[in-house]
Design an enzyme around this catalytic site. Structure first.
Site, PDB file in Angstrom:
ATOM      1  N   ASP A  22      17.922 -24.284   6.534  1.00 39.75           N
ATOM      2  CA  ASP A  22      17.863 -22.824   6.589  1.00 39.75           C
ATOM      3  C   ASP A  22      17.386 -22.274   5.250  1.00 39.75           C
ATOM      4  O   ASP A  22      17.768 -22.808   4.202  1.00 39.75           O
ATOM      5  CB  ASP A  22      19.269 -22.289   6.908  1.00 39.75           C
ATOM      6  CG  ASP A  22      19.251 -20.969   7.657  1.00 39.75           C
ATOM      7  OD1 ASP A  22      18.400 -20.825   8.551  1.00 39.75           O
ATOM      8  OD2 ASP A  22      20.078 -20.098   7.358  1.00 39.75           O
ATOM      9  N   TYR A  81      17.350 -19.938   1.928  1.00 38.51           N
ATOM     10  CA  TYR A  81      18.399 -19.238   1.185  1.00 38.51           C
ATOM     11  C   TYR A  81      18.479 -17.811   1.703  1.00 38.51           C
ATOM     12  O   TYR A  81      17.459 -17.184   1.988  1.00 38.51           O
ATOM     13  CB  TYR A  81      18.090 -19.238  -0.311  1.00 38.51           C
ATOM     14  CG  TYR A  81      18.054 -20.617  -0.921  1.00 38.51           C
ATOM     15  CD1 TYR A  81      19.143 -21.470  -0.816  1.00 38.51           C
ATOM     16  CD2 TYR A  81      16.929 -21.060  -1.615  1.00 38.51           C
ATOM     17  CE1 TYR A  81      19.124 -22.737  -1.385  1.00 38.51           C
ATOM     18  CE2 TYR A  81      16.894 -22.331  -2.192  1.00 38.51           C
ATOM     19  CZ  TYR A  81      17.995 -23.161  -2.070  1.00 38.51           C
ATOM     20  OH  TYR A  81      17.968 -24.412  -2.633  1.00 38.51           O
ATOM     21  N   PHE A 103      14.473 -25.670  -0.898  1.00 43.17           N
ATOM     22  CA  PHE A 103      15.147 -26.007  -2.152  1.00 43.17           C
ATOM     23  C   PHE A 103      14.630 -25.219  -3.364  1.00 43.17           C
ATOM     24  O   PHE A 103      15.266 -25.228  -4.414  1.00 43.17           O
ATOM     25  CB  PHE A 103      15.056 -27.510  -2.469  1.00 43.17           C
ATOM     26  CG  PHE A 103      15.784 -28.387  -1.500  1.00 43.17           C
ATOM     27  CD1 PHE A 103      17.166 -28.437  -1.487  1.00 43.17           C
ATOM     28  CD2 PHE A 103      15.090 -29.160  -0.586  1.00 43.17           C
ATOM     29  CE1 PHE A 103      17.851 -29.244  -0.585  1.00 43.17           C
ATOM     30  CE2 PHE A 103      15.759 -29.971   0.324  1.00 43.17           C
ATOM     31  CZ  PHE A 103      17.141 -30.012   0.325  1.00 43.17           C
ATOM     32  N   HIS A 142      22.886 -35.580   2.327  1.00 44.09           N
ATOM     33  CA  HIS A 142      22.290 -34.384   1.734  1.00 44.09           C
ATOM     34  C   HIS A 142      22.708 -34.239   0.269  1.00 44.09           C
ATOM     35  O   HIS A 142      23.808 -34.663  -0.103  1.00 44.09           O
ATOM     36  CB  HIS A 142      22.737 -33.154   2.539  1.00 44.09           C
ATOM     37  CG  HIS A 142      21.957 -31.925   2.245  1.00 44.09           C
ATOM     38  ND1 HIS A 142      22.282 -31.071   1.215  1.00 44.09           N
ATOM     39  CD2 HIS A 142      20.860 -31.402   2.838  1.00 44.09           C
ATOM     40  CE1 HIS A 142      21.418 -30.069   1.196  1.00 44.09           C
ATOM     41  NE2 HIS A 142      20.539 -30.247   2.156  1.00 44.09           N
TER      42      HIS A 142
END
Length: 362
Positions: free
Chosen positions: A138, A140, A151, A264
C-alpha cells in the site's frame, strides 16, 4: 575482482523529482515520450509493441467516457508501458476502478500519491530498462510521503522504518554502503538504474491504510508484473518481501528469472531473517551472471560513493536462478523488535499478521 558495475550520477536526495511535471498541462509535459534504446547490459526485450504503437490513433479510438476516465493514463503512463497495457486499461474492471477514484476525488477525499505521481514508476523505469522488481503493498498514507515508488519518500520526509531496515540489509551485504544523510529516503536513483519499485495498490485515501484495496489496482499491477516477466527475455530479479509480495511472484518462471523471497523489512518482522537474507548481493551476483559486471545495480544513494564490487567466485556461485536458503538467525543474535517510529509503516499490520502466523513464511 570484477570491475565496479554501472556508475550513474545519483540525484541529490533533497532535489525535486525531475520526472514530475513542473508547469503547464500534464499532457504537454508527457506528450509521446521516445523509448530509450536498449544498452549493453540492460538485457533483451521481446519485440515491443511500443515500436509500432500509435498513441494518437489509439486515443482517437476511445469513447468519450473512456477518454475522460483514462486521461491520467494517457498523460502520465510512460508509453513503453502504455503500449502493452492499453488493452488492460479499457477493461470493465479497470474502468470501474477509475470511476471509483473519480467518486473519491469528486467527494473531496484526499488521495495519495498526488495524481501526477501515481505512475511515476513507469517514467523513472521504462519497461525496456527493468532489471529488478521490488514488490511493495500500500502507498504511504500521510501527507508528503507517497510519490509513486514503493518504500521511497522525498525530502524533507525521513526514511520510514522499513526503508531504514533495507539500508541495514544493504550494509550487511556491502559494508562500504552508507545510508543517505539526514535519514533521506528518495530512491529515484535506483529506479533510474533499472529497479522497478511497484506497489500492489497505487493509491490510498489519506490516513486510511488499504482504503483502496480490492477496487481493481491489484489486477492491474499483477498485469505489470506479468508483463515484465514475459517481455524481459534475459530475465530479471524479483525481490518479494513478505507473504503478499511472495504471492505476486508465485507463478513467475524460476528458470528464466531470479525470485528472492524473505520476510518483510518492517520492524515487526525484519529480525526474523531480513537482515540475513543477502538479497542485495544475490541480486547483483545473478545480474552479473546474466549481463556481465556492467549489469549490476549500484545500491548507493550517496553521489560521491562508487558502486560496490563483487568477486569472481560470487559470480560463479550465482549461476543458479534459485538463491540459497536464507540462513537461520542464531538465537543469541536475535534482538528485540524495535517500535515503529516516525510514522506508520505501510505494511506494519500485514507484517504483524505474518509474525504471529509463523516465524518464517517462506
Amino acid at each position: 575482482m570484477v570491475s565496479p558495475g554501472v556508475k550513474r550520477k545519483s540525484e541529490h536526495l533533497s532535489a525535486p523529482d525531475s520526472k514530475k511535471p513542473k508547469g503547464g498541462s500534464i499532457t504537454a509535459f508527457f506528450g509521446a515520450p521516445k523509448p530509450k534504446p536498449a544498452t549493453a547490459g540492460s538485457g533483451s526485450v521481446a519485440p515491443s509493441r511500443s515500436s509500432t504503437f500509435n498513441k494518437e490513433k489509439w486515443v482517437a479510438s476511445l469513447t468519450p467516457e473512456q477518454k475522460e476516465l483514462l486521461q491520467l493514463e494517457i498523460d502520465t503512463l510512460d508509453e513503453s508501458w502504455l503500449a502493452h497495457l492499453k488493452d488492460e486499461i479499457v477493461t470493465t474492471e479497470f474502468l470501474n476502478l477509475k470511476r471509483f477514484l473519480k467518486k473519491e476525488k469528486d467527494s473531496g477525499a484526499k488521495v495519495f500519491p498526488p495524481e501526477e505521481d501515481i505512475y511515476s514508476w513507469s517514467r523513472h523505469t521504462p519497461l525496456h530498462s527493468v532489471k529488478v522488481v521490488i514488490v511493495g503493498q500500500d502507498p504511504y498514507h500521510n501527507v508528503g510521503q507517497a510519490h509513486g515508488l514503493c518504500f521511497s519518500v522525498r525530502a524533507p520526509v525521513r526514511a520510514p522504518p522499513s526503508l531504514l531496515n533495507i539500508y541495514k540489509g544493504i550494509k550487511v551485504d556491502y559494508p562500504e554502503f552508507e545510508s543517505p544523510p539526514d535519514k533521506g529516503g528518495l530512491l529515484t536513483p535506483w529506479a533510474e538504474r533499472g529497479v522497478l519499485m511497484l506497489n500492489t495498490c497505487l493509491t490510498v485515501r489519506a490516513h486510511q491504510a488499504n482504503s483502496h484495496a480490492k477496487h481493481g489496482w491489484e489486477s492491474f499491477t499483477q498485469k505489470v508484473i506479468d508483463l515484465v516477466a514475459r517481455v524481459r527475455t534475459n530475465g530479471v530479479v524479483f525481490l518479494a518481501w513478505g507473504r503478499p509480495a511472495g504471492l505476486r511472484v508465485a507463478k513467475i518462471n524460476k528458470e528464466k528469472h531470479c525470485i528472492l523471497q524473505s520476510v518483510h523489512p518492517s520492524p515487526l518482522s525484519a529480525h526474523q531473517g531480513f537482515f540475513q537474507n543477502g538479497h542485495f548481493k544475490k541480486c547483483n551476483n545473478w545480474l552479473a551472471s546474466r549481463y556481465g559486471p556492467e549489469g549490476i545495480i549500484d545500491w548507493n544513494l550517496v553521489p560521491s560513493k562508487k558502486a560496490p564490487c563483487i568477486s569472481d567466485k560470487e559470480n560463479l556461485d550465482a549461476s543458479s536462478n534459485q538463491a540459497p536458503a536464507d540462513p537461520e538467525t542464531p538465537k543469541a543474535e536475535v534482538k528485540p523488535k524495535p517500535p515503529v517510529d516516525e510514522f506508520d509503516d505501510e505494511d506494519a499490520v500485514q507484517a504483524l499478521v505474518e509474525a504471529e502466523a509463523c516465524s518464517s513464511p517462506f
